[in-house]
Design an enzyme around this catalytic site. Structure first.
Site, PDB file in Angstrom:
ATOM      1  N   GLY A  24       1.730   2.410   5.789  1.00  0.00           N
ATOM      2  CA  GLY A  24       2.891   1.564   6.091  1.00  0.00           C
ATOM      3  C   GLY A  24       3.481   1.913   7.446  1.00  0.00           C
ATOM      4  O   GLY A  24       3.872   1.035   8.227  1.00  0.00           O
ATOM      5  N   GLY A  49       0.835  -1.212   0.000  1.00  0.00           N
ATOM      6  CA  GLY A  49       0.000   0.000   0.000  1.00  0.00           C
ATOM      7  C   GLY A  49       0.856   1.242   0.000  1.00  0.00           C
ATOM      8  O   GLY A  49       1.894   1.291  -0.672  1.00  0.00           O
ATOM      9  N   GLU A  80       5.533  -3.247   1.108  1.00  0.00           N
ATOM     10  CA  GLU A  80       5.661  -2.971  -0.321  1.00  0.00           C
ATOM     11  C   GLU A  80       4.912  -1.670  -0.570  1.00  0.00           C
ATOM     12  O   GLU A  80       3.686  -1.654  -0.596  1.00  0.00           O
ATOM     13  CB  GLU A  80       5.051  -4.127  -1.132  1.00  0.00           C
ATOM     14  CG  GLU A  80       5.775  -5.453  -0.970  1.00  0.00           C
ATOM     15  CD  GLU A  80       6.872  -5.662  -2.024  1.00  0.00           C
ATOM     16  OE1 GLU A  80       6.694  -5.225  -3.179  1.00  0.00           O
ATOM     17  OE2 GLU A  80       7.911  -6.270  -1.690  1.00  0.00           O
ATOM     18  N   CYS A 139       2.138   0.351  -8.639  1.00  0.00           N
ATOM     19  CA  CYS A 139       3.273   0.890  -7.886  1.00  0.00           C
ATOM     20  C   CYS A 139       4.545   0.976  -8.712  1.00  0.00           C
ATOM     21  O   CYS A 139       5.449   1.737  -8.393  1.00  0.00           O
ATOM     22  CB  CYS A 139       3.510   0.043  -6.647  1.00  0.00           C
ATOM     23  SG  CYS A 139       3.645  -1.701  -7.043  1.00  0.00           S
TER      24      CYS A 139
END
Lengths: 484, 486
Positions: free
Chosen positions: B204, B199, B221, B256
């Site tokens: 995070g 995310g 990640e 991402c």
């Protein structure tokens, strides 16, 4: 002691040193490692003196556990550095030609090593070896509980290493907190779970990766050993693994023993014999026993024996001297399982022996407690060994010995669960301070034209085949010879 | 809320009960067996094959994802991952023998992998199938029990996963918890043996802070602004197609590792823009809002976010292509901007959408300095035929992973660790790295009772010291003496 302003200045310098790229050069890294090696050789007497003053360690113990292991680690790093630094090819299926893939290690940047007091030189410098080998700039915060060692590091590191890239920042918890407010590219922390949580929480602010080397209650399962020579060897290793390693103040020292009821008496007898032979009849006078680090820990250990139910279990030793911070090698037999001495990490020369009806019950006993940094088993029974290995979990496990796994360059050293996460030593040190960067190299020559929109059924077919690198199917479809 | 609804709410108590139950089941040892792991992985493949159309439908509903993208990036990749794990699991599970030095002679040692225990996987909305099941696969391969929390922003996929995982996999060890912030928070209060989060950096940090309370290791990640450096002297058509495939062809830029922005020379920029325009039209037609080959913007909130990026003063006039929007359909056409200000919003947050800023520099080398002045991204790309420039790029640019002369493909290479660095994350997975991410590597040292260096033991003397020195510095003669106690 650092002021916030001078800390900012230091950090700025470290960042600049990293940015300018010099730490990436193999030559620079080797120079630092060699410098560290020279420091250990030239300042050996000073280090011996500091360890004796701060922890009461004999030179042999200091060399065995700190200086010697550091020299070994530096030699290992120097010998392997080029290999560690080289790109590693990542295999690709044949059909992917001429694409190539590799993994390259790069330094993380500016890293923080927070050390502790029981191996104040070793636990400061062993991570440093990895951080330098990986090309980082470094701050080490040594423990203030071992001030002579801390000063020694602060005075000698700037002479032997690149001062603009490696700094020792001394101080207490408040300095530690200050350091943790800054953004680091990695933190390696050795210490207690309580402080470990604070370190990780501070790191979370900046998404800083951390390695936490924490503690726990390392069990030693002692099975019946029929051969008397073997038994002698086992007793020697157990006694040195408990009392001969910083007087039990080590994360991987044996915390408690598990033995079958019928072997307990013989075990106690064998251990007491060995203790006397290693530390003499008057252990207070022995120069081979480290002392307790400070009054706070001395009182903590004293308190573990205060409960009369626990005191009644002492079968050997038990004497203590607050003035000299001396605690005698002590054995207890079957203290209550809910006493502090059986629920907290002892970190001292008190050895509880827990008796069980059958040695197999050790597995269950161990699994009721949080995972420890190490677990040990002394046995010739292969199936018990296998059960111990596969049914218990700990940072590391040693069979028929203890502590030595610490010195093995090829074994990762770290905890699991409550005893921490991440690992180092040998190449693992290099990797813990590196980012493994994946690189894919493609050519302009080959392409799957069906990789691009607009999409249609034919392209879908081709992609299905391509994904399993089924080149024959691809050719057939393209030639119109194969249908869905 | 009535009693029945209150009962169904997943709160801290439910989460605690769930973890307790899974821990007990993990404790039984069943997830450790090779047979169990294989059966679960085979069932994942079966589940995907049996319900391929349902997944494609769910992805269409959640993201308007083109069927081909769903197939290539989610279904095929997942199946390939499972097949690889099935093929390699035996070897991954084998302990790794390692050499021991003379100082520990005689001994043998190995590193064995053991599962961590009960792990939590928190997935994302943009590749809701892949980013849920790929980590779950790693957790299972490593022998753990696992709870999956799919993203609520992709609700059709989330509920399909809940239904199907319940049917196909062993629910005594694998569970799905659906929900949003409250449910996620309840889960994060618990003690896990590992947390895997995909995310953004803001969440995070929350995940890592929650994990810190329990000393739980995390794998994050995250994202970032993935730069693409475009040099001259390249095959422009191929490069352009690859950039488009990586940007708009990947969930319409909502990935991402999608190229976020381009840096090229002032001289080359016009050629690049023209090439992009041409190829965009050949891919998506004259009216890209009509094509079925582009995912939509996932929801109104992200649509508003992206609109804001375009509408900013001094940015809106830099649009050189596209900019069309359809709020009702949540569509924004492929948009190219040229030389937006470096301090604009669009250059300071991860775009995650179909907007592509192009920044220009005088010399292509200057792009590295620009990239390094920003936080590290999950990926960085360069298109060049200049060997020196390639090497300088590899040496100077730090990112999760790099690709030379293409974009995003490294995702599909299981022998490359996939993960971020700095702001883009910590830890990595894919292939064996997934297995390792969910394992504890336990060092095991086997010693015999024969042979020992007496110098090791108290009482310590000067003699001990001499012997230890010889032994540890590896002097062979010294070692022999030390070993035999001479």
């Amino acid at each position: 002691m650092e002021s916030p302003k001078s800390l900012e200045k230091d950090l700025k310098e470290l960042r600049e040193s990293f940015r300018c790229g010099k730490t990436k050069e193999a030559a620079w890294r080797m120079r630092q490692l060699k410098g560290l090696s020279t420091l250990l050789k030239e300042k050996e007497e000073g280090i011996f003196d500091a360890l004796r003053r701060d922890m009461g360690k004999h030179k042999a113990e200091a060399y065995r556990d700190e200086i010697g292991t550091l020299i070994k680690s530096i030699n290992y790093a120097l010998a392997n550095l080029k290999g560690w630094m080289s790109a590693k090819k990542a295999p690709l299926p044949l059909g992917a030609f001429p694409t190539t893939a590799e993994v390259v290690s790069e330094p993380l940047g500016v890293v923080l090593i927070i050390s502790t007091w029981n191996f104040p030189i070793g636990l400061s410098l062993e991570p440093l070896i990895g951080a330098l080998a990986a090309g980082n700039t470094v701050v080490i915060k040594p423990s203030e509980l071992t001030p002579t060692c801390s000063s020694l590091l602060a005075n000698t590191i700037p002479i032997y290493l690149d001062n603009s890239a490696v700094k020792i920042i001394e101080g207490d918890a408040s300095v530690g907190e200050q350091l943790l407010r800054h953004k680091w590219d990695k933190i390696l922390f050795t210490g207690s779970a309580r402080v470990g949580r604070m370190v990780m929480l501070a790191a979370a602010e900046h998404l800083t990766p951390v390695t936490l080397e924490l503690g726990g209650k390392c069990p030693a399962v002692v099975d019946c050993i029929p051969n008397s020579r073997d038994r002698t060897m086992a007793m020697k290793r157990i006694v040195v693994g408990k009392y001969g390693t910083c007087a039990g103040q080590a994360c991987i020292a044996i915390d408690y023993i598990l033995v079958e009821k019928k072997n307990a008496a013989a075990l106690v007898e064998a251990l007491t014999f060995r203790i006397k032979s290693m530390f003499g009849d008057n252990p207070r006078a022995s120069n081979s026993l480290a002392r307790i680090v400070n009054r706070h820990h001395f009182l903590r250990l004293k308190n573990l024996l205060v409960d009369p139910k626990v005191q009644a279990c002492v079968v050997y030793g038990g004497s203590m001297d607050e003035n000299t911070l001396f605690v005698e090698p002590t054995i207890l037999l079957d203290p209550p399982h809910d006493a502090d001495i059986m629920t907290e990490e002892i970190f001292g020369p008190l050895l509880p022996i827990i008796t069980l009806n059958s040695i197999e019950e050790s597995i269950e006993f161990i699994n009721l407690k949080p995972k420890a940094p190490a677990a040990y088993i002394f046995t010739k029974n292969e199936s018990l060994m296998k059960r111990m290995i596969s049914e218990t979990s700990s940072g590391s496990l040693a069979i028929n010995d203890c502590i030595t796994q610490f010195a093995a360059d090829t074994l990762p050293f770290g905890g699991v669960g409550e005893s921490g996460f991440g690992r180092y030593h040998g190449k693992f040190s290099f990797h813990t301070f590196s980012h493994e960067k994946g690189i894919l190299r493609r050519s302009f020559l080959t392409e799957f034209w069906f990789r691009f929109p607009p999409w249609n059924n034919n392209k879908l077919l081709l992609l299905r085949a391509a994904y399993i690198f089924d080149y024959i199917a691809i050719v057939l479809i393209v030639l119109g010879l194969k249908k869905s | 809320m009535d009693e029945a609804e209150k009962k169904k709410m997943f709160d801290v108590d439910s989460a605690a009960l769930l973890v307790k139950e899974l821990r007990a089941n993990f404790g039984s040892g069943k997830t450790k067996s090779y047979g169990w792991r294989v059966s679960q992985m085979k069932n994942i493949i079966k589940m995907i094959e049996d319900h391929e159309n349902d997944f494609v439908e769910a992805l269409r509903s959640d993201l308007s994802k083109p069927e081909l993208e769903s197939f290539v990036f989610e279904i095929a990749m997942l199946k390939a991952s499972c097949k690889l794990a099935l093929k390699e699991l035996k070897s991954w599970m084998k302990p790794e023998r390692v050499k021991t030095s003379l100082a520990a002679f005689p001994s043998s040692a190995e590193i064995m992998s053991e599962p961590l225990g009960v792990v939590l996987v928190i997935s994302a909305w943009n590749y809701p199938l892949l980013l849920s099941l790929d980590p779950v696969l790693g957790a299972i391969a490593a022998g753990n029990a696992v709870v999956l929390k799919p993203s609520e922003i992709a609700p059709a996929t989330s509920s399909l996963l809940k239904k199907l995982l319940g049917e196909y996999l062993d629910s005594s060890a694998i569970r799905v918890v659906e929900g949003a912030v409250p449910e996620t928070s309840a889960l994060l209060e618990q003690k896990w043996d590992k947390i895997f989060y995909t995310g953004n950096g803001r969440v995070g940090r929350i995940v890592m802070a929650a994990a810190a309370k329990h000393l739980t290791p995390v794998l994050l990640e995250l994202g970032g602004k993935c730069p693409v450096v475009v040099d001259s002297g390249i095959n422009l058509k191929v490069a352009t197609r690859r950039i488009i495939a990586g940007k708009w062809g990947c969930n319409n830029g909502q990935a991402c590792i999608s190229p976020d922005y381009i840096i090229t020379t002032k001289e080359y920029a016009p050629k690049l823009v023209d090439s992009l325009k041409t190829e965009l039209e050949s891919f998506y037609g004259k009216d890209p809002l009509e094509t079925k080959d582009l995912s939509r913007i996932v929801n109104a909130s992200h649509f508003a976010r992206l609109s804001k990026l375009l509408d900013e003063d001094k940015v809106s006039d830099k649009i050189v292509h596209g900019g069309q929007r359809d709020k009702a359909q949540l569509k924004i056409g492929p948009t190219i901007l040229l030389d937006v200000p470096h301090d604009s919003l669009i250059m300071n947050e991860e775009i995650f959408g179909p907007l592509l800023p192009i920044l220009t520099v005088d010399k292509v080398e200057e792009s590295f300095e620009f990239i390094n002045s920003r936080t590290k991204a999950l990926a960085a790309y360069i298109f060049t035929n200049n060997r020196k420039l390639k090497e300088e790029f590899v040496r100077a640019v730090s990112a999760g992973g790099l690709v030379i002369n293409d974009t995003t493909l490294h995702l599909a290479v299981p022998t490359l660790p996939f993960g971020g660095v700095g702001e883009s994350g910590l830890g990595s997975y894919h292939g064996k790295f997934s297995f390792d991410a969910f394992s504890h590597k336990k060092a095991v040292l086997y010693r015999t009772f024969a042979g020992d260096a007496p110098a090791r033991y108290p009482p310590y003397t000067q003699g001990n010291l001499k012997l230890l020195k010889a032994l540890m510095e590896g002097s062979v003669f010294g070692i022999i003496r030390a070993l035999f106690g001479w």
